[in-house]
Design an enzyme around this catalytic site. Structure first.
Site, PDB file in Angstrom:
ATOM      1  N   GLY A  35       9.254  10.081   6.665  1.00 38.64           N
ATOM      2  CA  GLY A  35       9.789   9.276   5.799  1.00 38.64           C
ATOM      3  C   GLY A  35      10.485   7.873   5.972  1.00 38.64           C
ATOM      4  N   ASN A  36      11.357   7.416   5.007  1.00 40.02           N
ATOM      5  CA  ASN A  36      12.074   6.207   5.457  1.00 40.02           C
ATOM      6  C   ASN A  36      13.305   6.033   4.585  1.00 40.02           C
ATOM      7  OD1 ASN A  36      11.643   4.204   3.070  1.00 40.02           O
ATOM      8  ND2 ASN A  36       9.397   4.859   3.521  1.00 40.02           N
ATOM      9  N   ARG A  37      14.169   5.052   4.843  1.00 42.64           N
ATOM     10  CA  ARG A  37      15.417   5.096   4.270  1.00 42.64           C
ATOM     11  C   ARG A  37      15.563   4.398   3.030  1.00 42.64           C
ATOM     12  NH1 ARG A  37      19.131   2.625   8.451  1.00 42.64           N
ATOM     13  NH2 ARG A  37      20.676   2.807   6.654  1.00 42.64           N
TER      14      ARG A  37
END
Ligand code: CTP
Ligand code: CA
Length: 232
Positions: free
Chosen positions: A33-35
């Site tokens: 995933g990412n932030r």
């Protein structure tokens, strides 16, 4: 923002916004995933609704409350986000890709949770494959010539160019009309309520947006989109 007739300027328009960050599952419990928090996309959706637009918000893994008066479509992966955007963009006047979309996904999905092997020294290797570019696809397959397509880019300067040079190249590569370029650094961009950007347009203009709330940046984006929409 009101027109001369006293109507909000995006009344009668349909806009589609993506928000959040995609997740690419490795197994039933793990993902890449990412932030991205989704705050900028949500601010865009809220601002468009306040200006009278019908808004479809495609939200990837966002934990914020749904904005009032907005149709929210929830997705997880880059592939799902792409499908939802293509479906929603068909009848839209403008499309804004504020979501952080995974560039790669695991090449294989394990139906069962991946277990550690008995051999402590052994670690699995995760092979990745590319995802499709949703923004470039949307820009290249517009349902009508009047649709305005907007991308976002978080950039850092490096040996091959500064932030704006990278932004100009990305605007051209994506084929969109506007690219909102954020310089990413210590306390900017991800997870913060504030943002600072330069909005690049295909006509060569660059509109700087000073450090401020994501809602302020959202309104500048809609100002620039509105100026590019064909008269109804
Ligand atoms: N984007 C997209 N589909 C992807 C990757 C990115 O639609 N598979 C969109 C993002 O939503 C954003 C824009 O493209 O609006 C720019 O994203 P960015 O990650 O900056 O660009 P990339 O082309 O992925 O290039 P980079 O290698 O710098 O990550
Ligand atoms: Ca990327």
């Amino acid at each position: 923002v009101l027109t001369h007739g006293g109507e909000p300027d995006l009344a009668g328009r349909h806009v589609v916004v993506s928000a959040g960050g995609t997740r690419e599952h490795l197994d039933p419990v793990r993902f890449l995933g990412n932030r991205s928090s989704g705050r900028q996309g949500y601010a865009l959706a809220r601002a468009a609704a306040a200006r009278g637009a019908r808004v479809t918000l495609v939200a990837a893994n966002v934990t914020l409350d749904d904005p009032a008066g907005v149709d929210v479509v929830r997705v997880t992966s880059a592939a799902e986000l792409g499908e939802a955007m293509v479906a929603a963009a068909g009848a839209a006047d403008a499309v804004v890709m504020a979501a952080a979309v995974a560039d790669f996904r695991p090449a294989a999905y394990a139906d069962q949770k991946i277990k550690k092997s008995a051999d402590d020294a052994e670690a699995p290797v995760v092979r990745l494959e590319r995802t499709g570019d949703v923004l470039a696809h949307l820009a290249a397959h517009r349902p009508h010539g009047g649709q305005v397509v907007v991308g976002f880019a978080a950039e850092t300067g490096d040996d091959s160019g500064d932030v704006l040079e990278h932004g100009r190249a990305k605007l051209a590569a994506k084929g969109c009309d506007l690219l909102v370029v954020n310089e990413v650094g210590a306390d900017r961009g991800f997870e913060s309520a504030q943002n600072e950007a330069v909005i690049l347009a295909t006509d060569g203009t660059a509109v700087p947006v000073p450090h401020g709330p994501k809602s302020a940046l959202a309104h500048v984006v809609w100002d620039l989109v509105g100026a590019r929409l064909p008269s109804p």
